[in-house]
Design an enzyme around this catalytic site. Structure first.
Site, PDB file in Angstrom:
ATOM      1  N   ASP A  14      -6.487  -6.089   0.838  1.00 46.73           N
ATOM      2  CA  ASP A  14      -5.174  -5.450   0.962  1.00 46.73           C
ATOM      3  C   ASP A  14      -4.329  -5.641  -0.291  1.00 46.73           C
ATOM      4  O   ASP A  14      -3.420  -4.865  -0.554  1.00 46.73           O
ATOM      5  CB  ASP A  14      -4.435  -6.027   2.178  1.00 46.73           C
ATOM      6  CG  ASP A  14      -5.054  -5.519   3.476  1.00 46.73           C
ATOM      7  OD1 ASP A  14      -5.413  -4.331   3.510  1.00 46.73           O
ATOM      8  OD2 ASP A  14      -5.203  -6.313   4.419  1.00 46.73           O
ATOM      9  N   LYS A  44      -3.492   5.226  11.512  1.00 47.04           N
ATOM     10  CA  LYS A  44      -4.439   5.788  10.534  1.00 47.04           C
ATOM     11  C   LYS A  44      -5.064   7.099  11.032  1.00 47.04           C
ATOM     12  O   LYS A  44      -5.973   7.624  10.412  1.00 47.04           O
ATOM     13  CB  LYS A  44      -5.511   4.737  10.203  1.00 47.04           C
ATOM     14  CG  LYS A  44      -4.879   3.441   9.648  1.00 47.04           C
ATOM     15  CD  LYS A  44      -5.873   2.459   9.090  1.00 47.04           C
ATOM     16  CE  LYS A  44      -5.163   1.167   8.676  1.00 47.04           C
ATOM     17  NZ  LYS A  44      -5.861   0.382   7.676  1.00 47.04           N
ATOM     18  N   PHE A  89     -12.581   0.335  11.343  1.00 48.02           N
ATOM     19  CA  PHE A  89     -12.864  -0.963  11.934  1.00 48.02           C
ATOM     20  C   PHE A  89     -11.568  -1.755  11.950  1.00 48.02           C
ATOM     21  O   PHE A  89     -10.633  -1.442  11.204  1.00 48.02           O
ATOM     22  CB  PHE A  89     -13.925  -1.713  11.130  1.00 48.02           C
ATOM     23  CG  PHE A  89     -15.323  -1.437  11.607  1.00 48.02           C
ATOM     24  CD1 PHE A  89     -15.874  -0.178  11.462  1.00 48.02           C
ATOM     25  CD2 PHE A  89     -16.084  -2.433  12.211  1.00 48.02           C
ATOM     26  CE1 PHE A  89     -17.157   0.093  11.911  1.00 48.02           C
ATOM     27  CE2 PHE A  89     -17.363  -2.178  12.666  1.00 48.02           C
ATOM     28  CZ  PHE A  89     -17.903  -0.917  12.519  1.00 48.02           C
ATOM     29  N   ASN A 146     -13.487 -11.333   0.066  1.00 53.24           N
ATOM     30  CA  ASN A 146     -13.604 -11.833   1.443  1.00 53.24           C
ATOM     31  C   ASN A 146     -15.081 -12.019   1.779  1.00 53.24           C
ATOM     32  O   ASN A 146     -15.939 -11.810   0.933  1.00 53.24           O
ATOM     33  CB  ASN A 146     -12.914 -10.871   2.419  1.00 53.24           C
ATOM     34  CG  ASN A 146     -13.468  -9.466   2.292  1.00 53.24           C
ATOM     35  OD1 ASN A 146     -14.644  -9.231   2.529  1.00 53.24           O
ATOM     36  ND2 ASN A 146     -12.628  -8.527   1.868  1.00 53.24           N
ATOM     37  N   LYS A 165      -3.577   0.400  14.700  1.00 50.50           N
ATOM     38  CA  LYS A 165      -4.288   0.963  13.544  1.00 50.50           C
ATOM     39  C   LYS A 165      -4.888   2.330  13.877  1.00 50.50           C
ATOM     40  O   LYS A 165      -4.902   3.228  13.044  1.00 50.50           O
ATOM     41  CB  LYS A 165      -5.394  -0.005  13.074  1.00 50.50           C
ATOM     42  CG  LYS A 165      -4.826  -1.220  12.373  1.00 50.50           C
ATOM     43  CD  LYS A 165      -5.884  -2.222  11.945  1.00 50.50           C
ATOM     44  CE  LYS A 165      -5.211  -3.525  11.551  1.00 50.50           C
ATOM     45  NZ  LYS A 165      -6.106  -4.594  11.189  1.00 50.50           N
ATOM     46  N   LYS A 198     -10.841 -15.313 -20.091  1.00 50.29           N
ATOM     47  CA  LYS A 198     -10.878 -16.304 -19.012  1.00 50.29           C
ATOM     48  C   LYS A 198      -9.583 -17.118 -19.041  1.00 50.29           C
ATOM     49  O   LYS A 198      -9.210 -17.642 -20.097  1.00 50.29           O
ATOM     50  CB  LYS A 198     -12.085 -17.223 -19.221  1.00 50.29           C
ATOM     51  CG  LYS A 198     -12.259 -18.212 -18.108  1.00 50.29           C
ATOM     52  CD  LYS A 198     -13.420 -19.148 -18.359  1.00 50.29           C
ATOM     53  CE  LYS A 198     -13.392 -20.275 -17.363  1.00 50.29           C
ATOM     54  NZ  LYS A 198     -14.224 -21.388 -17.739  1.00 50.29           N
TER      55      LYS A 198
HETATM   56  O1  PMT Z   1     -19.982  -6.870   6.244  1.00 53.88           O
HETATM   57  P1  PMT Z   1     -20.265  -7.811   7.397  1.00 53.88           P
HETATM   58  O2  PMT Z   1     -20.487  -9.233   6.925  1.00 53.88           O
HETATM   59  O3  PMT Z   1     -21.362  -7.299   8.287  1.00 53.88           O
HETATM   60  O4  PMT Z   1     -18.944  -7.908   8.290  1.00 53.88           O
HETATM   61  C1  PMT Z   1     -18.512  -6.806   9.042  1.00 53.88           C
HETATM   62  C2  PMT Z   1     -16.979  -6.671   9.025  1.00 53.88           C
HETATM   63  C3  PMT Z   1     -16.335  -7.876   9.693  1.00 53.88           C
HETATM   64  C4  PMT Z   1     -16.473  -6.537   7.586  1.00 53.88           C
HETATM   65  C5  PMT Z   1     -16.654  -5.333   9.817  1.00 53.88           C
HETATM   66  O5  PMT Z   1     -17.131  -5.462  11.121  1.00 53.88           O
HETATM   67  C6  PMT Z   1     -15.157  -5.053   9.836  1.00 53.88           C
HETATM   68  O6  PMT Z   1     -14.421  -5.500  10.688  1.00 53.88           O
HETATM   69  N1  PMT Z   1     -14.669  -4.241   8.846  1.00 53.88           N
HETATM   70  C7  PMT Z   1     -13.257  -3.911   8.636  1.00 53.88           C
HETATM   71  C8  PMT Z   1     -12.585  -5.030   7.878  1.00 53.88           C
HETATM   72  C9  PMT Z   1     -11.112  -4.720   7.626  1.00 53.88           C
HETATM   73  O7  PMT Z   1     -10.743  -4.552   6.492  1.00 53.88           O
HETATM   74  O8  PMT Z   1     -10.365  -4.581   8.700  1.00 53.88           O
HETATM   75  P2  PMT Z   1      -8.764  -4.274   8.692  1.00 53.88           P
HETATM   76  O9  PMT Z   1      -8.349  -4.456  10.101  1.00 53.88           O
HETATM   77  O10 PMT Z   1      -8.081  -5.087   7.662  1.00 53.88           O
HETATM   78  O11 PMT Z   1      -8.650  -2.766   8.258  1.00 53.88           O
HETATM   79  C10 PMT Z   1      -8.613  -1.674   9.180  1.00 53.88           C
HETATM   80  C11 PMT Z   1      -9.364  -0.480   8.629  1.00 53.88           C
HETATM   81  O12 PMT Z   1      -8.699   0.021   7.471  1.00 53.88           O
HETATM   82  C12 PMT Z   1     -10.789  -0.779   8.208  1.00 53.88           C
HETATM   83  O13 PMT Z   1     -11.610   0.291   8.612  1.00 53.88           O
HETATM   84  C13 PMT Z   1     -10.723  -0.877   6.695  1.00 53.88           C
HETATM   85  O14 PMT Z   1     -11.932  -0.443   6.094  1.00 53.88           O
HETATM   86  C14 PMT Z   1      -9.575   0.076   6.367  1.00 53.88           C
HETATM   87  N2  PMT Z   1      -8.791  -0.334   5.179  1.00 53.88           N
HETATM   88  C15 PMT Z   1      -8.198  -1.555   5.129  1.00 53.88           C
HETATM   89  C16 PMT Z   1      -7.437  -1.889   4.029  1.00 53.88           C
HETATM   90  C17 PMT Z   1      -7.302  -0.970   2.974  1.00 53.88           C
HETATM   91  N3  PMT Z   1      -6.602  -1.275   1.910  1.00 53.88           N
HETATM   92  N4  PMT Z   1      -7.905   0.222   3.053  1.00 53.88           N
HETATM   93  C18 PMT Z   1      -8.628   0.568   4.138  1.00 53.88           C
HETATM   94  O15 PMT Z   1      -9.178   1.669   4.203  1.00 53.88           O
END
Ligand code: PMT
Length: 405
Positions: free
Chosen positions: A279, A342, A324, A210, A338, A289
């Site tokens: 995810d 979580k 986040f 991403n 979330k 490859k």
């Molecule tokens: O890195 P930058 O370019 O500065 O951009 C910042 C950002 C947009 C990446 C940051 O601000 C942000 O939003 N990060 C969280 C991205 C994310 O994966 O969001 P989510 O809503 O899908 O996940 C929710 C939370 O679960 C997040 O804290 C994530 O780290 C966590 N997660 C998600 C999926 C997973 N498999 N395991 C996790 O722990």
């Protein structure tokens, strides 16, 4: 309060008319109990005599890399001594040099060598300040952790009116006090911060990932470090430099990130998950490859990655857990879900479709939602500032826990 008492402050003075305010900055700092070591560029000496700075600071003024006694490698001794390095006034020239990593005189070499926070107080004509190259340099420095105070609007030396006046000495000193007052917020505490994307390999040359640049996570790691925490920064692959003074680990996949987080979680007081963890990953990663010949279409089968935060949420105990939430719609609703699912103390929600927010940019616009159901909307601000507000909230959570013990 004694924020500045016995602090060693290197004051870099560069060639601007605002150099006439440097003695007042020194006077105010000395009055607060700080030791001030002035460093002047050659052009600064056209605006103010070194003797003036020496008289107010009661310290030797450093003017050159070479002072005749090379047993004292001055830029190294000054940079190591510094609790903070302040450049006031800072011209467009010095800002450009620092942004480019140039180290060709006593001030720039000291800046490159120091691990102390660097505060820059620009002073220049408005047209110079608004020059896109100057603005890019400032943005670059801000994103690497340099702090800026001002400039302010007002009458400039050239009789123009506009933005470019150096902030007043009292404002600059107040800014330094604020920085020092926060330096011990997380003393004795340790945190894991995750940042950047994960990469899920399809074959040896391709992957799913991403747009995360790591900027948001690195800004949080830097802010926590500056406030006294021991920081373990676990990041996916990024193109930006990690902050100095943190334990830094690079991982590639979500499963590697999970493994690293779990390895360290027992030893820390909290986890801040800024990383954009993929995810899903391909069920199978090809050894070599993948060839395009004889294939018109490829179907890639994906499987769910572990949700690191959710798993940690189940075993978090008394530790602080911050997540986040990156969404393109229904942002508050998604964030609330979330937060609960979580088991988080705080979730920082950003709408990644909004201009200036989310991935890659130096700014962000976020909502903060806590476990008490409170919601705070922050305006568009630098990621550094967002990190500062998040750390203020973490400090508040720690204080509330302490009070309830
Ligand atoms: O890195 P930058 O370019 O500065 O951009 C910042 C950002 C947009 C990446 C940051 O601000 C942000 O939003 N990060 C969280 C991205 C994310 O994966 O969001 P989510 O809503 O899908 O996940 C929710 C939370 O679960 C997040 O804290 C994530 O780290 C966590 N997660 C998600 C999926 C997973 N498999 N395991 C996790 O722990």
């Amino acid at each position: 309060m004694d924020e500045l008492k016995n602090k060693n402050i290197i004051l870099g003075v560069t060639g601007s008319i605002a150099a006439y305010k440097a003695p007042e900055i020194i006077r105010l700092l000395v009055r607060e109990g700080a030791y001030v070591y002035p460093v002047m560029t050659r052009s600064a000496t056209y605006f103010i005599h070194p003797l003036t700075l020496q008289s107010v600071s009661r310290e030797k003024v450093t003017l050159s890399l070479f002072n005749g006694d090379e047993r004292d490698i001055r830029h190294i001794s000054l940079s190591a001594l510094a609790d903070i390095l302040l450049i006031a006034p800072a011209t467009a020239n010095i800002i450009g040099k620092i942004a480019a990593g140039i180290a060709d005189d006593i001030l720039t070499t000291t800046v490159v060598a120091t691990r102390a926070p660097v505060v820059i107080a620009p002073a220049m004509n408005e047209r110079m300040y608004e020059n896109p190259v100057v603005q890019q340099n400032i943005a670059r420095l801000k994103s690497t952790g340099y702090r800026f105070i001002g400039p302010e609007e007002g009458r400039l030396a050239c009789q123009d009116k506009g933005k470019g006046r150096m902030s007043e000495p009292a404002t600059i000193v107040g800014f330094l006090k604020k920085i020092f007052s926060k330096m011990e917020d997380f003393k004795g505490k340790s945190f894991i911060v995750t940042a950047g994307p994960t990469r899920e390999p399809i074959d040896v040359v391709r992957f799913i990932s991403n747009y995360s640049s790591g900027k948001m996570g690195f800004a949080i790691a830097r802010e926590m470090r500056d406030r006294g925490a021991k920081v373990i920064l676990i990041s996916g692959p990024t193109f930006i430099k990690p902050p100095e003074g943190v334990d830094f680990f690079v991982v590639e996949t979500a499963r590697q990130m999970e493994e690293k987080v779990k390895e360290y979680f027992d030893r820390v007081d909290g986890l801040i998950m800024t990383a954009a963890v993929c995810d899903f990953r391909p069920v199978q990663s090809f050894k070599g490859k993948m060839k395009k010949e004889s294939k018109e279409r490829v179907v890639l089968e994906l499987v769910r990655n572990p949700d690191i935060l959710e798993e940690i949420g189940r075993v978090k105990g008394e530790k602080i857990l911050i997540g986040f939430c990156a969404e393109a719609e229904n942002i508050l609703q998604e964030a609330r879900q979330k937060l609960k699912k979580k088991n988080l103390d705080l979730i920082v929600a950003n709408d990644v479709t909004e201009k200036g927010a989310g991935f890659e940019v130096d700014t962000n616009k976020v909502f903060l939602l806590n476990s008490k159901g409170e919601v705070k909307s922050l305006p568009l601000m630098s990621k550094r500032k967002v990190a500062e507000v998040i750390c203020d909230h973490i400090k508040q959570i720690l204080e509330e826990r302490q009070a309830n013990k």
